[in-house]
Design a protein around this motif. Sequence first.
Motif, PDB file in Angstrom:
ATOM      1  N   PRO A  83      -2.521  17.637   1.345  1.00 30.51           N
ATOM      2  CA  PRO A  83      -2.032  17.475   2.724  1.00 30.51           C
ATOM      3  C   PRO A  83      -0.587  17.983   2.860  1.00 30.51           C
ATOM      4  O   PRO A  83       0.225  17.857   1.946  1.00 30.51           O
ATOM      5  CB  PRO A  83      -2.115  15.975   2.976  1.00 30.51           C
ATOM      6  CG  PRO A  83      -2.172  15.355   1.626  1.00 30.51           C
ATOM      7  CD  PRO A  83      -2.772  16.374   0.706  1.00 30.51           C
ATOM      8  N   GLN A  84      -0.317  18.598   4.013  1.00 28.24           N
ATOM      9  CA  GLN A  84       1.013  19.136   4.292  1.00 28.24           C
ATOM     10  C   GLN A  84       1.957  17.992   4.664  1.00 28.24           C
ATOM     11  O   GLN A  84       1.554  17.036   5.327  1.00 28.24           O
ATOM     12  CB  GLN A  84       0.951  20.129   5.453  1.00 28.24           C
ATOM     13  CG  GLN A  84       0.114  21.357   5.154  1.00 28.24           C
ATOM     14  CD  GLN A  84       0.804  22.246   4.140  1.00 28.24           C
ATOM     15  OE1 GLN A  84       2.020  22.357   4.147  1.00 28.24           O
ATOM     16  NE2 GLN A  84       0.032  22.861   3.263  1.00 28.24           N
TER      17      GLN A  84
ATOM     18  N   GLN B  19       4.537  16.054   6.796  1.00 26.80           N
ATOM     19  CA  GLN B  19       4.764  16.032   8.230  1.00 26.80           C
ATOM     20  C   GLN B  19       6.237  15.810   8.495  1.00 26.80           C
ATOM     21  O   GLN B  19       6.893  14.996   7.850  1.00 26.80           O
ATOM     22  CB  GLN B  19       3.945  14.935   8.889  1.00 26.80           C
ATOM     23  CG  GLN B  19       2.456  15.190   8.803  1.00 26.80           C
ATOM     24  CD  GLN B  19       1.679  14.133   9.553  1.00 26.80           C
ATOM     25  OE1 GLN B  19       2.242  13.166  10.038  1.00 26.80           O
ATOM     26  NE2 GLN B  19       0.378  14.320   9.632  1.00 26.80           N
TER      27      GLN B  19
END
Length: 118
Positions: free
Chosen positions: A13-14, A16
């Motif tokens: 996951p990137q 945020q």
Amino acid sequence: MTNVYPQTQSPPPQPQVVVVQQGGVAPQTNAVLAWISCLCFFWPIGLVAVLKANEADKCIGRGDFEGGRRSGEAAKKWAIAAIVTPIVLMVVAGIIYYIVFAVLASKAVASVQTFDWN
């Protein structure tokens, strides 16, 4: 039946990024006053006001509300100077015109009084 395609793993996951805006209202850039002073009054000083208002707009766009407030106030001061300058110049020109007219009129009256009419 075997799977012909190799199994792929999903990408991690990137991270945020959360941007938090400062509370309050954006300061005024005084752009309208700057443009009016530039176009209708003394344009050399009005142009400085327009540039300061543009700088204030850029600062606000970056999120620098303090810099925007300072530049907006500077734009307002330059715009007021551009409005006041031609008024002062007209008053000074009127006074000079009146003095020159008074001196010429008094010389004309003096020359008529000392003229030998015989």
